[in-house]
Design an enzyme around this catalytic site. Structure first.
Site, PDB file in Angstrom:
ATOM      1  CE  LYS A 184      47.741  28.618  43.177  1.00 30.49           C
ATOM      2  NZ  LYS A 184      48.630  27.534  43.654  1.00 30.49           N
ATOM      3  N   PRO A 186      40.451  32.607  36.255  1.00 32.31           N
ATOM      4  CG  PRO A 186      40.253  31.829  34.059  1.00 32.31           C
ATOM      5  CD  PRO A 186      40.569  33.066  34.846  1.00 32.31           C
ATOM      6  CE1 TYR A 187      47.920  30.303  39.943  1.00 29.61           C
ATOM      7  CE2 TYR A 187      47.346  32.456  40.856  1.00 29.61           C
ATOM      8  CZ  TYR A 187      48.149  31.332  40.853  1.00 29.61           C
ATOM      9  OH  TYR A 187      49.174  31.226  41.764  1.00 29.61           O
ATOM     10  CG  MET A 188      42.746  35.047  41.130  1.00 25.94           C
ATOM     11  SD  MET A 188      44.147  34.955  42.268  1.00 25.94           S
ATOM     12  CE  MET A 188      43.361  35.321  43.838  1.00 25.94           C
TER      13      MET A 188
END
Length: 205
Positions: A124, A119-121
């Site tokens: 970003k 989810p973070y990637m």
């Protein structure tokens, strides 16, 4: 923590004047006691609220993150939507220069398809894509694994690098160096520890 290094570098700069945006009055007061101009604003607030604290600036460095202890909801609200709102605010106040600290290989979906921080990637990836679509004079810095070690002062930069690591201090130094390095304007790159001085590496992307 990259942001703290950037604050230290810019607060001692003879070339740039620094204003920091933080989440709490406590953080702001700590910075003010060190002689740093600090304003309180929440990236979950409105574009107008963010623009209000950006007034008078001509460059924005975005290093904010939701943190590893929050869930995907905060990742979306801060790392994606918060970043995009800061871009909109920068455009609104005429702060044309915009540098964002992204994540290693965020532009390459295949590199993180099985990542535990997917989810973070994803956040970003799309924040970076939104930045590229703006009229801002951007630089996207995608560092490898971050280390809490003293600066080595030597880096490697390229559109695509093999996974590696870099000190947080060297990420900060690279980010600050991009501000006036025209070769990094409207460019994005992976960043690792290497064998070349930071300025030289940026000039040879």
């Amino acid at each position: 923590m990259v942001g703290k290094h950037i604050v230290n570098l810019l607060s001692n700069s003879s070339e740039h004047t620094l204003r920091t945006m933080v989440r709490s009055e406590e953080q702001a007061n700590q910075l003010r006691q060190s002689g740093v101009e600090a304003v309180v604003c929440n990236l979950e607030g409105s574009v107008d609220e963010i623009a209000e604290v950006m007034k008078g600036t001509d460059a924005v460095i975005f290093t904010a993150g939701s943190g590893g202890k929050t869930g995907p909801d905060k990742t979306l609200l801060v790392d994606l939507d918060g970043a995009v709102k800061s871009m909109e605010a920068a455009e609104k106040v005429g702060a044309n220069r915009y540098v964002i600290v992204s994540a290693f290989q965020a532009h390459n979906r295949e590199s993180w398809k099985d990542s535990p921080i997917k989810p973070y990637m994803v956040a970003k990836h799309y924040a970076d894509r939104m930045l590229v679509a703006t009229e801002l004079n951007y630089t996207i810095v995608r560092p490898g694994s971050l280390l809490n070690e003293p600066s080595k002062g030597k880096v490697k930069v390229s559109e695509n690098l093999l996974r590696g690591s870099i000190t947080r201090e060297d990420v900060a130094k690279t980010v600050v160096a991009t501000l006036n390095e025209k070769n990094t304007y409207r460019r994005s790159f992976d960043l690792m520890s290497g064998e070349m001085g930071i300025q030289e590496a940026l000039q040879n992307i």
